[in-house]
Design a protein around this motif. Structure first.
Motif, PDB file in Angstrom:
ATOM      1  N   ASP A  65       0.798  -1.227   0.000  1.00 33.60           N
ATOM      2  CA  ASP A  65       0.000   0.000   0.000  1.00 33.60           C
ATOM      3  C   ASP A  65       0.832   1.280   0.000  1.00 33.60           C
ATOM      4  O   ASP A  65       0.377   2.317   0.476  1.00 33.60           O
ATOM      5  N   THR A  66       2.040   1.228  -0.546  1.00 32.18           N
ATOM      6  CA  THR A  66       2.875   2.425  -0.587  1.00 32.18           C
ATOM      7  C   THR A  66       3.945   2.298  -1.667  1.00 32.18           C
ATOM      8  O   THR A  66       4.400   1.190  -1.984  1.00 32.18           O
ATOM      9  N   PHE A  67       4.339   3.455  -2.209  1.00 29.75           N
ATOM     10  CA  PHE A  67       5.481   3.531  -3.120  1.00 29.75           C
ATOM     11  C   PHE A  67       6.712   4.082  -2.409  1.00 29.75           C
ATOM     12  O   PHE A  67       7.725   4.375  -3.045  1.00 29.75           O
ATOM     13  N   ALA A  68       6.648   4.246  -1.095  1.00 32.77           N
ATOM     14  CA  ALA A  68       7.675   4.972  -0.355  1.00 32.77           C
ATOM     15  C   ALA A  68       9.059   4.332  -0.458  1.00 32.77           C
ATOM     16  O   ALA A  68      10.065   5.020  -0.290  1.00 32.77           O
ATOM     17  N   GLY A  69       9.131   3.032  -0.718  1.00 41.71           N
ATOM     18  CA  GLY A  69      10.435   2.377  -0.767  1.00 41.71           C
ATOM     19  C   GLY A  69      11.161   2.533  -2.085  1.00 41.71           C
ATOM     20  O   GLY A  69      12.364   2.223  -2.178  1.00 41.71           O
ATOM     21  N   LEU A  70      10.497   3.015  -3.121  1.00 45.01           N
ATOM     22  CA  LEU A  70      11.091   3.020  -4.456  1.00 45.01           C
ATOM     23  C   LEU A  70      12.337   3.879  -4.564  1.00 45.01           C
ATOM     24  O   LEU A  70      13.292   3.518  -5.259  1.00 45.01           O
ATOM     25  N   ALA A  71      12.356   5.014  -3.902  1.00 38.92           N
ATOM     26  CA  ALA A  71      13.481   5.941  -4.041  1.00 38.92           C
ATOM     27  C   ALA A  71      14.804   5.277  -3.696  1.00 38.92           C
ATOM     28  O   ALA A  71      15.814   5.487  -4.377  1.00 38.92           O
ATOM     29  N   PHE A  73      15.678   2.314  -4.115  1.00 37.14           N
ATOM     30  CA  PHE A  73      16.045   1.262  -5.056  1.00 37.14           C
ATOM     31  C   PHE A  73      16.357   1.797  -6.447  1.00 37.14           C
ATOM     32  O   PHE A  73      16.692   1.019  -7.342  1.00 37.14           O
ATOM     33  N   GLN A  74      16.271   3.091  -6.642  1.00 33.20           N
ATOM     34  CA  GLN A  74      16.503   3.663  -7.966  1.00 33.20           C
ATOM     35  C   GLN A  74      17.887   3.349  -8.515  1.00 33.20           C
ATOM     36  O   GLN A  74      18.060   3.142  -9.708  1.00 33.20           O
ATOM     37  N   SER A  75      18.887   3.338  -7.649  1.00 32.11           N
ATOM     38  CA  SER A  75      20.267   3.135  -8.099  1.00 32.11           C
ATOM     39  C   SER A  75      20.742   1.702  -7.922  1.00 32.11           C
ATOM     40  O   SER A  75      21.944   1.435  -7.985  1.00 32.11           O
ATOM     41  N   ALA A  76      19.823   0.760  -7.702  1.00 34.16           N
ATOM     42  CA  ALA A  76      20.209  -0.642  -7.514  1.00 34.16           C
ATOM     43  C   ALA A  76      20.867  -1.194  -8.774  1.00 34.16           C
ATOM     44  O   ALA A  76      20.521  -0.808  -9.901  1.00 34.16           O
ATOM     45  N   ALA A  77      21.819  -2.100  -8.589  1.00 36.55           N
ATOM     46  CA  ALA A  77      22.496  -2.724  -9.728  1.00 36.55           C
ATOM     47  C   ALA A  77      21.533  -3.626 -10.504  1.00 36.55           C
ATOM     48  O   ALA A  77      21.680  -3.820 -11.708  1.00 36.55           O
ATOM     49  N   THR A  78      20.563  -4.181  -9.817  1.00 32.42           N
ATOM     50  CA  THR A  78      19.561  -5.041 -10.437  1.00 32.42           C
ATOM     51  C   THR A  78      18.473  -4.188 -11.092  1.00 32.42           C
ATOM     52  O   THR A  78      18.138  -3.110 -10.603  1.00 32.42           O
ATOM     53  N   GLN A  79      17.943  -4.650 -12.224  1.00 31.80           N
ATOM     54  CA  GLN A  79      16.823  -3.951 -12.848  1.00 31.80           C
ATOM     55  C   GLN A  79      15.631  -3.957 -11.905  1.00 31.80           C
ATOM     56  O   GLN A  79      15.152  -5.010 -11.482  1.00 31.80           O
ATOM     57  N   ILE A  80      15.142  -2.774 -11.535  1.00 34.95           N
ATOM     58  CA  ILE A  80      14.018  -2.657 -10.610  1.00 34.95           C
ATOM     59  C   ILE A  80      12.743  -2.329 -11.382  1.00 34.95           C
ATOM     60  O   ILE A  80      12.698  -1.386 -12.170  1.00 34.95           O
ATOM     61  N   ILE A  81      11.724  -3.121 -11.125  1.00 35.64           N
ATOM     62  CA  ILE A  81      10.399  -2.894 -11.698  1.00 35.64           C
ATOM     63  C   ILE A  81       9.546  -2.264 -10.604  1.00 35.64           C
ATOM     64  O   ILE A  81       9.398  -2.841  -9.523  1.00 35.64           O
ATOM     65  N   PRO A  82       8.989  -1.076 -10.845  1.00 30.50           N
ATOM     66  CA  PRO A  82       8.148  -0.480  -9.810  1.00 30.50           C
ATOM     67  C   PRO A  82       6.842  -1.238  -9.655  1.00 30.50           C
ATOM     68  O   PRO A  82       6.274  -1.746 -10.628  1.00 30.50           O
ATOM     69  N   GLY A  83       6.385  -1.327  -8.423  1.00 25.12           N
ATOM     70  CA  GLY A  83       5.136  -2.031  -8.170  1.00 25.12           C
ATOM     71  C   GLY A  83       4.578  -1.703  -6.806  1.00 25.12           C
ATOM     72  O   GLY A  83       5.112  -0.874  -6.065  1.00 25.12           O
ATOM     73  N   ILE A  84       3.492  -2.365  -6.465  1.00 30.30           N
ATOM     74  CA  ILE A  84       2.831  -2.169  -5.184  1.00 30.30           C
ATOM     75  C   ILE A  84       1.944  -3.375  -4.926  1.00 30.30           C
ATOM     76  O   ILE A  84       1.479  -4.035  -5.871  1.00 30.30           O
ATOM     77  N   GLU A  85       1.745  -3.720  -3.664  1.00 31.69           N
ATOM     78  CA  GLU A  85       0.780  -4.755  -3.282  1.00 31.69           C
ATOM     79  C   GLU A  85      -0.338  -4.071  -2.509  1.00 31.69           C
ATOM     80  O   GLU A  85      -0.087  -3.462  -1.466  1.00 31.69           O
ATOM     81  N   VAL A  86      -1.558  -4.185  -3.012  1.00 31.28           N
ATOM     82  CA  VAL A  86      -2.686  -3.449  -2.456  1.00 31.28           C
ATOM     83  C   VAL A  86      -3.629  -4.410  -1.736  1.00 31.28           C
ATOM     84  O   VAL A  86      -3.956  -5.484  -2.243  1.00 31.28           O
ATOM     85  N   SER A  87      -4.053  -3.997  -0.551  1.00 31.30           N
ATOM     86  CA  SER A  87      -5.034  -4.768   0.226  1.00 31.30           C
ATOM     87  C   SER A  87      -6.423  -4.426  -0.281  1.00 31.30           C
ATOM     88  O   SER A  87      -6.839  -3.259  -0.209  1.00 31.30           O
ATOM     89  N   VAL A  88      -7.146  -5.412  -0.798  1.00 36.83           N
ATOM     90  CA  VAL A  88      -8.446  -5.148  -1.416  1.00 36.83           C
ATOM     91  C   VAL A  88      -9.516  -6.068  -0.836  1.00 36.83           C
ATOM     92  O   VAL A  88      -9.207  -7.102  -0.222  1.00 36.83           O
ATOM     93  N   ILE A  89     -10.763  -5.678  -1.046  1.00 34.61           N
ATOM     94  CA  ILE A  89     -11.900  -6.521  -0.709  1.00 34.61           C
ATOM     95  C   ILE A  89     -12.784  -6.632  -1.945  1.00 34.61           C
ATOM     96  O   ILE A  89     -12.890  -5.694  -2.730  1.00 34.61           O
ATOM     97  N   HIS A  90     -13.373  -7.806  -2.101  1.00 30.18           N
ATOM     98  CA  HIS A  90     -14.307  -8.024  -3.208  1.00 30.18           C
ATOM     99  C   HIS A  90     -15.293  -9.099  -2.790  1.00 30.18           C
ATOM    100  O   HIS A  90     -14.888 -10.176  -2.326  1.00 30.18           O
ATOM    101  N   ALA A  91     -16.557  -8.784  -2.901  1.00 33.19           N
ATOM    102  CA  ALA A  91     -17.627  -9.727  -2.550  1.00 33.19           C
ATOM    103  C   ALA A  91     -17.453 -10.265  -1.137  1.00 33.19           C
ATOM    104  O   ALA A  91     -17.667 -11.450  -0.868  1.00 33.19           O
ATOM    105  N   GLY A  92     -17.019  -9.379  -0.233  1.00 31.74           N
ATOM    106  CA  GLY A  92     -16.892  -9.747   1.170  1.00 31.74           C
ATOM    107  C   GLY A  92     -15.620 -10.476   1.539  1.00 31.74           C
ATOM    108  O   GLY A  92     -15.439 -10.843   2.707  1.00 31.74           O
ATOM    109  N   CYS A  93     -14.729 -10.719   0.595  1.00 32.16           N
ATOM    110  CA  CYS A  93     -13.475 -11.427   0.859  1.00 32.16           C
ATOM    111  C   CYS A  93     -12.278 -10.485   0.706  1.00 32.16           C
ATOM    112  O   CYS A  93     -12.304  -9.568  -0.125  1.00 32.16           O
ATOM    113  N   LYS A  94     -11.247 -10.749   1.492  1.00 30.87           N
ATOM    114  CA  LYS A  94     -10.022  -9.959   1.421  1.00 30.87           C
ATOM    115  C   LYS A  94      -9.012 -10.644   0.498  1.00 30.87           C
ATOM    116  O   LYS A  94      -8.840 -11.868   0.557  1.00 30.87           O
ATOM    117  N   PHE A  95      -8.363  -9.852  -0.335  1.00 28.71           N
ATOM    118  CA  PHE A  95      -7.339 -10.352  -1.232  1.00 28.71           C
ATOM    119  C   PHE A  95      -6.176  -9.363  -1.262  1.00 28.71           C
ATOM    120  O   PHE A  95      -6.310  -8.205  -0.842  1.00 28.71           O
TER     121      PHE A  95
END
Length: 307
Positions: A65-71, A73-95
């Motif tokens: 639920d945040t992009f705060a860590g991306l900065a 990792f900008q200069s990492a030697a490994t190719q960094i793909i930006p992303g995020i994991e979001v806490s969601v609900i759908h039809a009463g279930c958490k995913f």
């Protein structure tokens, strides 16, 4: 209707189908290009730092639920793909939903702000419970990154206000503290925001994270729910082989991917250094995700200015 997942291990599989040959027959193989597409730093509940990724060809930073860590990792030697994991609900279930190369509209940042408030309410309730045991913090750091159970236990144990209590009780560290005072079920995971709102306010490559951790995939009705979710919201992939899944969960998720023409993802939901080198994502799976996502690329400048 797909009726759950049932598999038989009774039929032997010829070694040739596994590609097994004798050492004399085996030709030298090039190193497989691989990485991880689900990874957490200290900006949420992980321990991963950029230098730990050396040896991976790519890594997607997908903090909760945040992009705060991306900065960091900008200069990492490994190719960094930006992303995020979001806490969601759908039809009463958490995913949990992993979004690679996110393209957020303003409304998406509003959803992230709501998730932050949900998390902070849980932290506040937890600290109130701890105060009943005689533990308190000199100052409450209303911030995320940083708010997770491990971090809070370390802060409580290290706070000067609690040293007499720590000595009196003979606490031997965070694990001892957790065992004696923290209910097993306590966590700071938000209740979630509606998946439909997330899909409407953010583009990118959508992956359903470890569905077997959300629902019992041995039940046909739960498999049907996962299929409906993936179809309704146009997911591109689903995690199959991961440390969060049993073998049955992995097989069920792979079958869902086959049926719906999704990418069945291998990844390890990396939180600690030990997680990095297991269940690595093959380059072919990453390429397939980008193909299904129309080669979308995130604008780092937007993500780095999360508000």
């Amino acid at each position: 209707m797909f009726a759950g997942c049932r598999f038989s291990l009774s039929t032997p599989v010829p070694r040739s189908l596994y590609g097994l040959t004798s050492i004399a027959q085996r030709a030298p193989c090039p190193r497989m290009t691989s990485g991880q597409v689900h990874l957490h730093s200290a900006a949420s509940d992980g321990m991963i730092r950029p230098e730990m990724l050396v040896g991976l060809d790519f890594a997607a930073l997908t903090d909760h639920d945040t992009f705060a860590g991306l900065a960091a990792f900008q200069s990492a030697a490994t190719q960094i793909i930006p992303g995020i994991e979001v806490s969601v609900i759908h039809a009463g279930c958490k995913f949990h939903v992993v979004i690679l190369e996110p393209q957020p509209a303003l409304g998406f940042f509003t959803l992230l702000s709501d998730l932050k408030k949900q998390r902070e309410r849980k932290v506040k309730a937890f600290l109130e419970e701890m105060s009943g045991h005689g533990f308190q913090l000199s100052a409450f750091p209303f911030c995320w990154p940083g708010i997770n159970k491990r971090w809070l236990l370390e802060q409580l144990l290290g706070d000067s206000l609690n040293q007499d209590q720590v000595r009196r009780l003979g606490l031997q560290g965070p694990k001892d503290f957790k065992r004696r005072f923290v209910p097993f079920a306590v966590d700071f995971t938000p209740d979630g925001v509606e998946l439909g709102q997330v899909r409407e306010s953010c583009g990118g490559i959508f992956i359903l994270a470890h569905p077997g951790a959300s629902l019992d995939l041995k039940l046909p009705e739960n498999v049907a729910r996962i299929e409906d979710l993936c179809q309704t919201f146009s997911f591109h992939g689903i995690e199959a082989l991961t440390r969060r899944h049993s073998g049955t969960d992995a097989a069920c998720a792979a079958e869902i991917a086959r049926k719906l023409d999704l990418v069945a993802i291998t990844t390890n939901d990396v939180h600690s250094p030990d997680d990095i080198w297991h269940n690595r994502t093959p380059q072919a799976q990453l390429d397939a995700l980008y193909e299904r996502g129309n080669q979308v690329r995130a604008d780092w400048s937007i993500l780095l200015h999360e508000n």
